[in-house]
Design a protein around this motif. Structure first.
Motif, PDB file in Angstrom:
ATOM      1  N   VAL A  24       0.837  -1.196   0.000  1.00 26.60           N
ATOM      2  CA  VAL A  24       0.000   0.000   0.000  1.00 26.60           C
ATOM      3  C   VAL A  24       0.876   1.253   0.000  1.00 26.60           C
ATOM      4  CG1 VAL A  24      -1.641   1.334   1.396  1.00 26.60           C
ATOM      5  CG2 VAL A  24      -2.025  -1.084   1.017  1.00 26.60           C
ATOM      6  N   TRP A  25       1.963   1.232   0.775  1.00 31.11           N
ATOM      7  CA  TRP A  25       2.870   2.385   0.836  1.00 31.11           C
ATOM      8  C   TRP A  25       3.507   2.659  -0.522  1.00 31.11           C
ATOM      9  CZ3 TRP A  25       8.544   2.322   1.666  1.00 31.11           C
ATOM     10  CH2 TRP A  25       9.040   3.591   1.925  1.00 31.11           C
ATOM     11  N   ILE A  32      -1.080   5.539  -7.252  1.00 31.35           N
ATOM     12  CA  ILE A  32      -2.177   4.652  -7.642  1.00 31.35           C
ATOM     13  C   ILE A  32      -3.251   4.607  -6.554  1.00 31.35           C
ATOM     14  CG2 ILE A  32      -2.758   2.266  -8.214  1.00 31.35           C
ATOM     15  CD1 ILE A  32       0.069   2.072  -9.442  1.00 31.35           C
ATOM     16  N   LEU A  33      -2.837   4.507  -5.313  1.00 33.67           N
ATOM     17  CA  LEU A  33      -3.775   4.440  -4.187  1.00 33.67           C
ATOM     18  C   LEU A  33      -3.727   5.741  -3.384  1.00 33.67           C
ATOM     19  CD1 LEU A  33      -3.189   0.807  -2.881  1.00 33.67           C
ATOM     20  CD2 LEU A  33      -5.062   1.639  -4.279  1.00 33.67           C
ATOM     21  N   GLY A  38      -2.715   8.246   5.181  1.00 37.03           N
ATOM     22  CA  GLY A  38      -1.476   7.763   5.779  1.00 37.03           C
ATOM     23  C   GLY A  38      -1.685   7.053   7.100  1.00 37.03           C
ATOM     24  N   GLY A  39      -2.770   7.389   7.797  1.00 37.69           N
ATOM     25  CA  GLY A  39      -3.063   6.732   9.069  1.00 37.69           C
ATOM     26  C   GLY A  39      -3.331   5.248   8.915  1.00 37.69           C
ATOM     27  N   ILE A  41      -1.882   3.276   6.743  1.00 37.11           N
ATOM     28  CA  ILE A  41      -0.572   2.639   6.591  1.00 37.11           C
ATOM     29  C   ILE A  41       0.097   2.502   7.951  1.00 37.11           C
ATOM     30  CG2 ILE A  41       1.705   2.859   5.516  1.00 37.11           C
ATOM     31  CD1 ILE A  41       0.288   4.397   3.250  1.00 37.11           C
ATOM     32  N   TRP A  42      -0.010   3.533   8.780  1.00 40.26           N
ATOM     33  CA  TRP A  42       0.564   3.467  10.122  1.00 40.26           C
ATOM     34  C   TRP A  42      -0.113   2.390  10.963  1.00 40.26           C
ATOM     35  CZ3 TRP A  42       5.065   4.895  11.562  1.00 40.26           C
ATOM     36  CH2 TRP A  42       5.698   5.967  10.940  1.00 40.26           C
ATOM     37  N   LEU A  43      -1.428   2.261  10.842  1.00 37.96           N
ATOM     38  CA  LEU A  43      -2.139   1.217  11.585  1.00 37.96           C
ATOM     39  C   LEU A  43      -1.703  -0.183  11.148  1.00 37.96           C
ATOM     40  CD1 LEU A  43      -5.781   2.600  11.823  1.00 37.96           C
ATOM     41  CD2 LEU A  43      -4.128   2.311  13.672  1.00 37.96           C
ATOM     42  N   LEU A  44      -1.500  -0.367   9.854  1.00 35.77           N
ATOM     43  CA  LEU A  44      -1.024  -1.663   9.372  1.00 35.77           C
ATOM     44  C   LEU A  44       0.376  -1.971   9.897  1.00 35.77           C
ATOM     45  CD1 LEU A  44      -2.264  -1.538   5.673  1.00 35.77           C
ATOM     46  CD2 LEU A  44      -2.998  -3.160   7.418  1.00 35.77           C
ATOM     47  N   LEU A  45       1.256  -0.974   9.865  1.00 29.35           N
ATOM     48  CA  LEU A  45       2.619  -1.183  10.374  1.00 29.35           C
ATOM     49  C   LEU A  45       2.632  -1.442  11.880  1.00 29.35           C
ATOM     50  CD1 LEU A  45       4.650   1.454   8.356  1.00 29.35           C
ATOM     51  CD2 LEU A  45       4.865  -1.024   8.254  1.00 29.35           C
TER      52      LEU A  45
END
Length: 64
Positions: A24-25, A32-33, A38-39, A41-45
């Motif tokens: 996703v990042w 593309i996405l 950005g939150g 992506i941070w939650l996934l990490l």
């Protein structure tokens, strides 16, 4: 569920979360996405890091 199969499942979940967050990042960086904040992506990490810590604790400290 035995201890080794639980640890294997946690490591699989860690890999999936980390892979999704990196994908996703990168796709967001290419434009593309762009609609994903950005939150997310941070939650996934952070979720991947939490699962890794739980997997480590389950393997080393929880002996029951």
């Amino acid at each position: 569920m035995s201890q080794s199969s639980l640890n294997r499942r946690l490591i699989q979940i860690f890999g999936i979360l980390l892979g999704i967050s990196v994908a996703v990042w990168v796709l967001r960086g290419f434009g593309i996405l762009t609609f994903i904040p950005g939150g997310i992506i941070w939650l996934l990490l952070l979720g991947a890091i939490a699962v890794a810590i739980i997997s480590y604790a389950q393997r080393t400290w929880w002996r029951f």
